[in-house]
Design a protein around this motif. Structure first.
Motif, short mmCIF file in Angstrom:
data_model
loop_
_atom_site.label_atom_id
_atom_site.label_comp_id
_atom_site.label_asym_id
_atom_site.label_seq_id
_atom_site.Cartn_x
_atom_site.Cartn_y
_atom_site.Cartn_z
N CYS A 98 1.43 -4.60 11.76
CA CYS A 98 1.17 -4.51 10.36
C CYS A 98 0.08 -3.68 10.35
CB CYS A 98 0.90 -5.74 9.85
SG CYS A 98 0.17 -5.39 8.00
N HIS B 26 11.56 0.51 2.37
CA HIS B 26 10.32 -0.04 2.11
C HIS B 26 10.23 -1.16 3.52
CE1 HIS B 26 10.59 0.37 -2.28
NE2 HIS B 26 11.85 0.67 -1.97
N SER C 199 2.12 -3.41 2.14
CA SER C 199 3.31 -2.58 1.49
C SER C 199 3.22 -1.25 1.54
CB SER C 199 4.01 -3.36 0.33
OG SER C 199 3.41 -2.97 -0.93
N GLU D 77 6.94 -4.65 4.24
CA GLU D 77 6.19 -5.16 3.38
C GLU D 77 5.77 -6.36 4.67
OE1 GLU D 77 7.25 -8.47 0.60
OE2 GLU D 77 6.16 -7.25 -0.57
#
Length: 79
Positions: free
Chosen positions: A14, A33, A42, A35
Motif C-alpha cells: 500500500c 481501482h 484508494s 483500495e
C-alpha cells in the motif's frame, strides 16, 4: 448492474500505509481501482497499458560486488 469482482493483489504494498497484501483491485468499465483494507487508501487509473500504478516494492540495486582472494597458508617445515 452487478457488483464488480474485487481481488487482492499478491505481494502488493500500500502506498498509503506500507502494509503488504492488503490491496484489493477491480475494474469498473474502463477504470482500474485499488483500495487498501488496512488504512482506506484508494486510487484509480485508466485501464490502458502502463497506466496502472506500480504496487510492488522497488528493491535497491545490489551493492558493487567485491572479489575476495584467499591465499593458502604456508606450511611449517616438519623439522
Amino acid at each position: 448492474m452487478s457488483e464488480p469482482v474485487k481481488r487482492f493483489i499478491a505481494g502488493a504494498v500500500c502506498p498509503g500505509c506500507g502494509a503488504m497484501d492488503k490491496l484489493k483491485a477491480w475494474l469498473e468499465g474502463d477504470i482500474a481501482h485499488r483500495e487498501c483494507v488496512a488504512c482506506g487508501f484508494s486510487d484509480r487509473a485508466s485501464n490502458k497499458p502502463g497506466a496502472v500504478p506500480a504496487t510492488r516494492l522497488e528493491r535497491p540495486a545490489p551493492a558493487e560486488s567485491v572479489t575476495l582472494k584467499f591465499f593458502p597458508r604456508k606450511r611449517k617445515d616438519p623439522s
